[in-house]
Scaffold this active site. Sequence first.
Site, mmCIF file in Angstrom:
data_model
loop_
_atom_site.group_PDB
_atom_site.id
_atom_site.type_symbol
_atom_site.label_atom_id
_atom_site.label_comp_id
_atom_site.label_asym_id
_atom_site.label_seq_id
_atom_site.Cartn_x
_atom_site.Cartn_y
_atom_site.Cartn_z
ATOM 1 N N GLY A 213 0.855 -1.313 0.069
ATOM 2 C CA GLY A 213 -0.130 -0.090 0.105
ATOM 3 C C GLY A 213 0.882 1.273 -0.087
ATOM 4 N N SER A 214 0.325 2.167 0.866
ATOM 5 C CA SER A 214 1.047 3.673 0.697
ATOM 6 C C SER A 214 2.367 3.510 1.492
ATOM 7 C CB SER A 214 -0.025 4.646 1.170
ATOM 8 O OG SER A 214 -1.176 4.867 0.593
ATOM 9 N N THR A 215 2.756 2.676 2.167
ATOM 10 C CA THR A 215 4.046 2.714 2.506
ATOM 11 C C THR A 215 5.132 2.836 1.278
ATOM 12 O OG1 THR A 215 4.177 0.254 2.846
ATOM 13 C CG2 THR A 215 3.766 1.525 4.567
ATOM 14 N N LYS A 217 5.091 4.495 -1.153
ATOM 15 C CA LYS A 217 5.191 5.797 -1.722
ATOM 16 C C LYS A 217 6.480 6.167 -1.233
ATOM 17 C CE LYS A 217 0.185 6.633 -1.779
ATOM 18 N NZ LYS A 217 -0.924 7.413 -1.197
#
Length: 484
Positions: A213-215, A217
């Site tokens: 997920g957004s980790t 990014k």
Amino acid sequence: MNKTIRRASVFALLLVLALLVRATWVQFYDGKALADDKDNRRGAIETYAAPLGNIVVAGESITGSARTKGGDLAYKRTYTDGPLYAAVTGYASQSYAPTQLEGIYQDLLNGTDTRLKTVVDTVTGKRADAGDVVTTIDPAVQKAAYDALGDKKGGAVAIDPKTGRILAAVSTPSYDPSSLTDANTAGTAWKKLTADPDKPLTNRALRQPLPPGSTFKLVVAAAALEDGLYANVDEHTDSPDPYTLPGTTRVLANENTAAPCENASIRVALRYSCNNVFAKMAVDLGQDKARATAEKFGFDDDKLDVPVRAYASVYPRGMDEAQTALTGIGQFDVTATPLQMATVSAAIANGGKLVSPHMVSQITDSGGDVLRNYDDSTDTKEIVSSSTAEQLRSAMETVVDDGTGTNARIDGVTVGGKTGTAQHGENNSKTPYAWFTSYGKSGTTGKEVAVAVMVEQSNAARSEVSGNGLAAPVARAMMKAALS
């Protein structure tokens, strides 16, 4: 000598030679295979004829050996706080092949490692006294992670960024390795463990890659800064909101529809976890540049030994632009283990340099003499520049101070982090995975730690699943334990 006798003599000699060749072949070529055959009980009898060496945490053995009652196996393995350390030790069983550190250092722990032999042992053929494995695990951090995960299904890893020492590796639900050690009871326990739908034998800390997920990014932001796509984390990006995935009519939504995500800077985009910014950033970079940075951090490495072989985290290949965009937010076919995301934070915390993560400090002989010191033989690689690392730390601190990661705040500690909520299942029908990766530095002791937590499943309602809600409190507990 007549011809008949001569021929009979030659034939008899050939038979003797054939027997000698066959005996030699069996002894020197087939011997090891026969000795290692799972149906050859002599190997198990020899292994458990004496107490095994021990696995050590903070100077205390967390393993032992106990006398058996009856049978031809004199000893069996025992464990102290077995479920707490199962993701580290694995198990040594009279019935099944050993796993984790028990398997990797099997010869050292049962005394057959040639480095253990003394001159007397060599002459007499006696098996050497067993050696020990000294781990890097910090019991306080290990317990903090285990207790904080509780009845959640997940994994957590903590690393010292300066040394690469793994301070904790926890997987829940866990199991008691002691249930598998005795041949009389191991079969029943094995059936129960393998039939359990929660898969307690799976090491979620090291060996279960899932969408991060957004980790992820953080990796995309690092690639953009290193490539020069953006000069710093406060420069406005070219990021329309709403953002339509290239070549499709699908609009990529942001979790917080009121967040200022249009053309947001990297700092703001990390603070609010803006999907449009990082999806567009991945497309602008292109999959090859994004992959190159991911691989510097350790993605796609199928030979990552710590020394347990960790499963490879993956950045995919052969994508179209829409799929590349989804990798920018840690979706599509991107996968990562908690170990992998902990190394991302560790490299950022350590000025862009990654010290090889390892959870064994030393191996020793029975007298405590060091056979190998792993702390002295770690590699250090520059993953990103010190400037990029500094920029990312600053933005990650904003996430914790005033963004989506406020549950990781610790008084007197500088904390930077990134949340993640990864969708999975057909049409995102299943409960999301909750992630949090971070680093902390004590303002008083100067100690540092990097952590990553993944919660695969919990009792929380789907609407309440988030990295900040489920994973950040676990990371906070681990950081407090490591920095105290």
